[in-house]
Enzyme design. Structure first.
Site, PDB file in Angstrom:
ATOM      1  N   GLY A 238       0.794  -1.222   0.000  1.00  0.00           N
ATOM      2  CA  GLY A 238       0.000   0.000   0.000  1.00  0.00           C
ATOM      3  C   GLY A 238       0.827   1.275   0.000  1.00  0.00           C
ATOM      4  O   GLY A 238       2.056   1.266   0.085  1.00  0.00           O
ATOM      5  N   HIS A 239       0.098   2.380  -0.051  1.00  0.00           N
ATOM      6  CA  HIS A 239       0.744   3.689  -0.156  1.00  0.00           C
ATOM      7  C   HIS A 239       1.526   4.047   1.104  1.00  0.00           C
ATOM      8  O   HIS A 239       1.153   3.687   2.220  1.00  0.00           O
ATOM      9  CB  HIS A 239      -0.304   4.776  -0.439  1.00  0.00           C
ATOM     10  CG  HIS A 239      -1.315   4.947   0.654  1.00  0.00           C
ATOM     11  ND1 HIS A 239      -1.097   5.724   1.760  1.00  0.00           N
ATOM     12  CD2 HIS A 239      -2.554   4.429   0.805  1.00  0.00           C
ATOM     13  CE1 HIS A 239      -2.151   5.697   2.536  1.00  0.00           C
ATOM     14  NE2 HIS A 239      -3.049   4.903   1.987  1.00  0.00           N
ATOM     15  N   ASN A 240       2.647   4.714   0.899  1.00  0.00           N
ATOM     16  CA  ASN A 240       3.510   5.228   1.967  1.00  0.00           C
ATOM     17  C   ASN A 240       4.125   4.140   2.847  1.00  0.00           C
ATOM     18  O   ASN A 240       4.607   4.415   3.948  1.00  0.00           O
ATOM     19  CB  ASN A 240       2.756   6.228   2.842  1.00  0.00           C
ATOM     20  CG  ASN A 240       2.437   7.508   2.103  1.00  0.00           C
ATOM     21  OD1 ASN A 240       1.358   7.636   1.515  1.00  0.00           O
ATOM     22  ND2 ASN A 240       3.365   8.445   2.110  1.00  0.00           N
TER      23      ASN A 240
END
Length: 343
Positions: A238-240
């Protein structure tokens, strides 16, 4: 492969020859699949039962192992076997022919090193840079302002979206997507409002991403996969997310946004990690575990929800005893009912 004698292979490996040196080896195989002309390996003495069923003509065996057929004794049979497999690997020029295919579409301001190779129907976007020795298979899409370092291998059907940065010797297997939008929405009166995903993905040197895996771009900032980390097929990151160096993530692992993972973490198949958690360096996450809280460095966890492996196994053992305990309890209840009626 061209046939070689067992003696020649023993000399190449610096191993001890056990049996006829003139025996011809025509292939390599694992114990279950090897045939009479193949060389296989026994990783450790505890696997002796599998040897008796194998048709392998010869073996690589560890020190102290007494083989029942011609063999080469070495310190680390598995590592020696892996080294021999390089002989069977197809040459890079066969998978990635040199030069630029005439069907490729390359932006005028893209920087493509003269030693790079670009396959059929590739798209290389504006401002994108390809390092020396980097090779693209068919139908690869590199959007604008992407950077690939030297000696990367990008197999067919891969997409690397705008702005992402890849280091040297990165390998992307077919269908991988690097830099897809993170799963970010704000609930509102008219439904889910999309949050712009304006960050990038950074893959450091020697990262390998399996077929069909996705690494989401950051909402802002960077999603980072550290040096030497290996990601299996069908993994979602996922993001970050920040993943440290030399981690190993098996198939169907799912990592929610903003997870921080230390160096050397190993995750078994289908592990799920909830958002905003930290997994310490050297942690081991057992297959199918549901990670719902931070995992300390060096700890091994297992289960759903994941607990320390010793605690998880004690609980599992107790659960297996429940059917018998229920039967015993029902017998006790049956004996107590007449006494309760008399009272």
């Amino acid at each position: 492969m061209t046939g070689r004698t067992l003696g020649e292979i023993a000399r190449e490996l610096g191993g001890e020859l056990l049996g006829p040196g003139g025996m011809i080896i025509t292939g390599f195989g694992v114990l279950e699949d090897a045939g009479p002309g193949d060389l296989s390996f026994v990783a450790r003495a505890g696997l002796a039962a599998g040897v008796s069923k194998s048709l392998a003509g010869a073996l690589l065996v560890p020190v102290g192992f007494a083989p029942d057929r011609p063999a080469i004794r070495v310190d680390d049979p598995h590592r020696a076997f892996v080294g021999l497999l390089d002989e069977l690997a197809p040459p890079a020029d066969l998978i990635f022919p040199p030069g630029i295919h005439p069907t490729a579409v390359i932006a005028p301001d893209a920087e493509v090193d003269a030693a790079a190779a670009i396959g059929p129907f590739c798209v290389v976007g504006a401002g994108t840079r390809l390092g020396a020795g980097t090779r693209l298979g068919a139908h690869v899409v590199l959007e604008a302002d992407v950077t690939l370092g030297a000696d990367c291998l990008v197999y067919s059907g891969v997409t690397v979206r705008y702005g992402c940065r890849l280091g040297d010797r990165v390998i992307l297997h077919p269908g991988a997507v690097i830099g897809s939008d993170g799963f970010g929405y704000l609930p509102g009166p008219e439904g889910m409002e999309k949050i712009p995903q304006v960050g990038i993905v950074v893959l450091e040197d020697d990262v390998e991403i399996g077929a069909g895996s996705c690494v989401d771009r950051a909402k802002a900032g960077r999603t980072v996969i550290g040096t030497g980390t290996k990601v299996d097929n069908l993994v979602q990151i996922g993001h970050n997310v920040k993943i440290g160096a030399h981690c190993a993530l098996s198939a169907q692992v799912g990592i929610a946004g903003t997870v921080v993972m230390g160096e050397g973490v190993v995750a078994g198949g289908q592990v799920g990690i909830a958002d905003h958690l930290e997994v310490g360096a050297g942690a081991r996450l057992g297959a199918k575990s549901g990670i719902w809280r931070d995992v300390p460095a060096g700890e091994t966890v297992f289960g759903y929800p994941a607990l320390n492996i010793r605690e998880s196994f004690r609980i599992t053992s107790a659960v297996r005893k429940l059917p018998d305990l229920i039967k015993r309890w029902r017998k006790i209840e049956a004996r107590m009912e007449p006494q309760q009626e008399q009272e």
